[in-house]
Scaffold this motif. Structure first.
Motif, PDB file in Angstrom:
ATOM      1  N   SER A  46      -0.239  -4.056   5.015  1.00 19.09           N
ATOM      2  CA  SER A  46       0.909  -3.148   4.895  1.00 19.09           C
ATOM      3  C   SER A  46       2.082  -3.820   4.205  1.00 19.09           C
ATOM      4  O   SER A  46       2.280  -5.008   4.351  1.00 19.09           O
ATOM      5  N   LYS A  87       5.497   1.246  -3.328  1.00 21.93           N
ATOM      6  CA  LYS A  87       4.047   1.069  -3.414  1.00 21.93           C
ATOM      7  C   LYS A  87       3.670   0.433  -4.747  1.00 21.93           C
ATOM      8  O   LYS A  87       4.232   0.759  -5.787  1.00 21.93           O
ATOM      9  N   PRO A 144       0.787  -1.233   0.000  1.00 24.40           N
ATOM     10  CA  PRO A 144       0.000   0.000   0.000  1.00 24.40           C
ATOM     11  C   PRO A 144       0.821   1.287   0.000  1.00 24.40           C
ATOM     12  O   PRO A 144       0.425   2.282  -0.591  1.00 24.40           O
ATOM     13  N   GLU A 145       1.968   1.274   0.695  1.00 23.29           N
ATOM     14  CA  GLU A 145       2.784   2.483   0.808  1.00 23.29           C
ATOM     15  C   GLU A 145       4.263   2.143   0.695  1.00 23.29           C
ATOM     16  O   GLU A 145       4.708   1.094   1.164  1.00 23.29           O
ATOM     17  N   THR A 146       5.032   3.039   0.109  1.00 23.75           N
ATOM     18  CA  THR A 146       6.484   2.859   0.002  1.00 23.75           C
ATOM     19  C   THR A 146       7.125   3.024   1.387  1.00 23.75           C
ATOM     20  O   THR A 146       6.764   3.922   2.145  1.00 23.75           O
TER      21      THR A 146
END
Length: 370
Positions: A370, A218, A204-206
């Motif tokens: 995550s 991501k 979902p996120e770098t």
């Protein structure tokens, strides 16, 4: 003296269908791949590869120090993901090779278990529930004979007292009789992802993992081999540390199972054999498993699919993190909520538990992990 009220009262009367309680549940990282043998193709290949699977003795545990078997036909399996090497001790041998006949580790041999799960298979074989226990959970540790050895992080049970210590510690924590034990080392997990050609995951996120020195960008990634292993072992750089790592491991197992059970993999004899061989080579199970029980499992679970597996984490205390007397970071469990969960598991009522506890920590959608 036993911690369990009435321990041993029912042992003289084996429940009907007792033989069906003792089939082998082969697995990946966490041996959830008891779903693997849900097809005749996997069952047949497992029969051919069974001789390669290491077995360990669990007879050192005293019966009076164990809870009674749960009523009915449900099955409970302790699943451990183990390091073949711990704390720089250059120990690259197998679990079985490092155990004496009494179940104790040989001098200087230590393996860690950073992944601890209880897999519950319902009596009708229609559902599987996987409950993760954080490795830093602060509990009373029990040795290979079931005797208390003070409080520590739960993964110390395996490191200090071997498979029997891990079984006894989890049984005392849950008051749940564990029917079987399945251990897979990290090399097996790595080889399995390689055998199926990789698994596609969404990040979902770098973020940057400072421990492994890996940046994760991501988006969607196809992971296999060493890269897949780095993904499931990551906990630095994640917002919720080890809890996010548990979610990642559970999610990866879910996706890996889907890939392994896909028609593409099952219909390919080369891929199928590689997958099964990678399991057998790095797997350790308890000595009560037999070839005949594999075929029984295959028959009873042939209709099970990955969507019928529930993933969750043991209830945690409102203040989840703390320190022990030595200043080590620990995880605090919610004892009362935990008793409710394990009682429901023992009575094969996990579905009811999930209905009554809609806020339980469950695994979300694949793009939310995550």
């Amino acid at each position: 003296m036993s911690d369990y009220d009435g321990a041993g009262k029912r042992r003289a009367e084996k429940p009907r269908g007792w033989v069906r309680r003792h089939w082998v549940a082969t697995t990946l990282l966490a041996a959830l791949a008891l779903v693997l043998v849900g097809t005749s193709a996997y069952a047949l290949n497992m029969l051919n590869s069974f001789g390669k699977i290491d077995k360990v003795a669990t007879g050192a545990l005293k019966e009076e120090n164990r809870p009674d078997p749960a009523p009915g036909e449900a099955l409970n399996i302790l699943v451990l993901g183990a390091d073949a090497e711990a704390d720089g001790n250059n120990n690259s041998s197998s679990i079985k090779a490092d155990l004496d006949e009494d179940g104790r580790w040989k001098d200087g041999r230590i393996h860690r278990s950073d992944t601890i799960m209880v897999a519950h298979v319902s009596a009708d074989r229609s559902r599987v529930s996987v409950i993760s226990i954080p490795r830093d959970s602060y509990v009373t540790i029990y040795d290979e004979k079931g005797e208390p050895r003070g409080e520590n992080k739960i993964n110390a049970a395996f490191a200090d007292y071997g498979p029997n210590g891990a079984i006894s510690t989890v049984e005392h924590l849950t008051n749940l009789r564990l029917d079987h034990l399945v251990i897979m080392d990290w090399d097996g997990f790595r080889d399995m992802t390689q055998a199926v050609g990789g698994v596609r995951v969404y990040i979902p996120e770098t973020f940057y993992d400072t421990s492994q020195k890996v940046e994760w960008e991501k988006g969607w990634h196809k992971l296999k081999g060493k890269r897949a292993l780095q993904y499931v072992r990551t906990r630095y750089g994640l917002g919720d540390g080890d809890f996010d790592r548990i979610k990642r491991q559970q999610n990866f197992i879910r996706l890996l199972l889907k890939k392994m059970m896909s028609s593409e993999n099952i219909s390919n004899p080369i891929s199928l054999q590689k997958t099964v061989s990678s399991v057998a080579k790095h797997l350790t199970i308890d000595e009560e498993f037999s070839v005949s029980t594999i075929t029984d499992l295959a028959w009873n679970m042939k209709g099970l699919n990955v969507d019928e597996v529930d993933f969750m984490t043991v209830p945690l205390a409102p203040i989840r993190f703390g320190k022990d007397a030595n200043g080590q970071s620990i995880v605090n469990l919610d004892e009362e909520k935990g008793k409710d969960l394990w009682r429901m598991v023992r009575n094969d009522r996990v579905k009811r538990y999930l209905r009554l506890n809609p806020d339980v920590t469950k695994l979300g959608s694949e793009t939310e992990v995550s």
